[in-house]
Scaffold this motif. Structure first.
Motif, PDB file in Angstrom:
ATOM      1  N   UNK A 135      -6.863  -2.920  -7.866  1.00  0.00           N
ATOM      2  CA  UNK A 135      -7.786  -1.842  -7.502  1.00  0.00           C
ATOM      3  C   UNK A 135      -7.941  -1.832  -5.983  1.00  0.00           C
ATOM      4  N   UNK A 136      -7.658  -0.692  -5.374  1.00  0.00           N
ATOM      5  CA  UNK A 136      -7.693  -0.622  -3.913  1.00  0.00           C
ATOM      6  C   UNK A 136      -8.736   0.345  -3.386  1.00  0.00           C
ATOM      7  N   UNK A 169      -5.305  -5.947   3.209  1.00  0.00           N
ATOM      8  CA  UNK A 169      -6.558  -5.985   2.456  1.00  0.00           C
ATOM      9  C   UNK A 169      -6.308  -6.088   0.954  1.00  0.00           C
ATOM     10  N   UNK A 170      -5.348  -5.326   0.441  1.00  0.00           N
ATOM     11  CA  UNK A 170      -4.998  -5.377  -0.984  1.00  0.00           C
ATOM     12  C   UNK A 170      -4.541  -6.781  -1.355  1.00  0.00           C
ATOM     13  N   UNK A 171      -3.638  -7.328  -0.567  1.00  0.00           N
ATOM     14  CA  UNK A 171      -3.105  -8.658  -0.857  1.00  0.00           C
ATOM     15  C   UNK A 171      -4.172  -9.735  -0.725  1.00  0.00           C
ATOM     16  N   UNK A 216       0.874  -1.169   0.000  1.00  0.00           N
ATOM     17  CA  UNK A 216       0.000   0.000   0.000  1.00  0.00           C
ATOM     18  C   UNK A 216       0.911   1.218   0.000  1.00  0.00           C
ATOM     19  N   UNK A 217       0.924   1.957  -1.115  1.00  0.00           N
ATOM     20  CA  UNK A 217       1.830   3.083  -1.287  1.00  0.00           C
ATOM     21  C   UNK A 217       1.161   4.375  -0.847  1.00  0.00           C
ATOM     22  N   UNK A 235       1.945  -7.392  -5.337  1.00  0.00           N
ATOM     23  CA  UNK A 235       0.717  -6.692  -5.721  1.00  0.00           C
ATOM     24  C   UNK A 235       0.730  -5.334  -5.041  1.00  0.00           C
ATOM     25  N   UNK A 236       0.476  -4.303  -5.841  1.00  0.00           N
ATOM     26  CA  UNK A 236       0.514  -2.924  -5.361  1.00  0.00           C
ATOM     27  C   UNK A 236      -0.857  -2.315  -5.575  1.00  0.00           C
ATOM     28  N   UNK A 237      -1.361  -1.640  -4.556  1.00  0.00           N
ATOM     29  CA  UNK A 237      -2.676  -1.023  -4.641  1.00  0.00           C
ATOM     30  C   UNK A 237      -2.715   0.125  -5.629  1.00  0.00           C
ATOM     31  N   UNK A 238      -3.777   0.159  -6.440  1.00  0.00           N
ATOM     32  CA  UNK A 238      -4.009   1.234  -7.405  1.00  0.00           C
ATOM     33  C   UNK A 238      -5.220   2.026  -6.932  1.00  0.00           C
TER      34      UNK A 238
END
Length: 177
Positions: free
Chosen positions: A110-111, A143-145, A17-18, A72-75
């Motif tokens: 998609x986050x 949550x994203x992962x 989560x960036x 996996x990176x949140x967008x």
């Protein structure tokens, strides 16, 4: 070096989560069933994104040390699905991570509302507001992962859209919701 592909049972995954101040990181078990929080990394909001950023280097080390198969990176999209400046920053960040961890696959997920859900989850579990700042980014990464893991399990295919190092926007054929 041969890298196991993501997908159900496809090895450890790393979720990110960036934010502009902090980066939350989560990992999965080797079977790709459960996401757990790992660490919150500081970012320098004044620093321009560069491949040498300490947080990106730390993510690369986490990927290497855990033999992760996918990141996996949140967008962060708006509720309408549009992308604004935050999504563009996430895409740039994902491209930098992809360059650093290659040949490990990096995907954007998609986050929408994950930070809101993370704050709610922490509040409901009794974590005080001030303490939430320390762990909310990790909770959002979880949550994203977890969404990515659940999507992989239900569809049999990797979740999100693949990121290629040096590419700003993915080709349409590379995208999956």
């Amino acid at each position: 070096m041969r890298v196991a592909q993501g997908g159900p049972g496809g090895g450890v995954r790393v979720g990110v989560d960036v934010g502009t101040v902090r980066v939350g990181v989560a990992t999965s078990d080797p079977d790709g069933v459960l996401a757990t929080p790992l660490v919150t990394l500081p970012r320098d909001p004044a620093a321009a994104p560069a491949a040498g950023d300490a947080d990106i280097a730390e993510i690369a080390e986490i990927v290497r040390s855990r033999a992760a198969t996918t990141v996996v990176i949140g967008l962060p999209r708006s509720l309408s699905g549009d992308e604004g400046p935050a999504a563009e920053r996430a895409r740039t960040y994902a491209s930098l991570v992809a360059a650093r961890v290659a040949p490990v696959e990096v995907r954007l997920i998609d986050e929408r509302l994950t930070s809101v859900d993370a704050h709610r989850m922490l509040r409901d579990s009794g974590v005080a507001g001030r303490r939430q700042r320390d762990v909310v980014d990790q909770a959002a990464a979880v949550l994203i992962l977890q969404v990515a893991l659940d999507t992989e399990r239900s569809t049999g295919a990797p979740a999100g859209e693949r990121v290629r190092p040096g590419r700003r926007k993915p080709r349409t054929k590379d995208t999956k919701a």
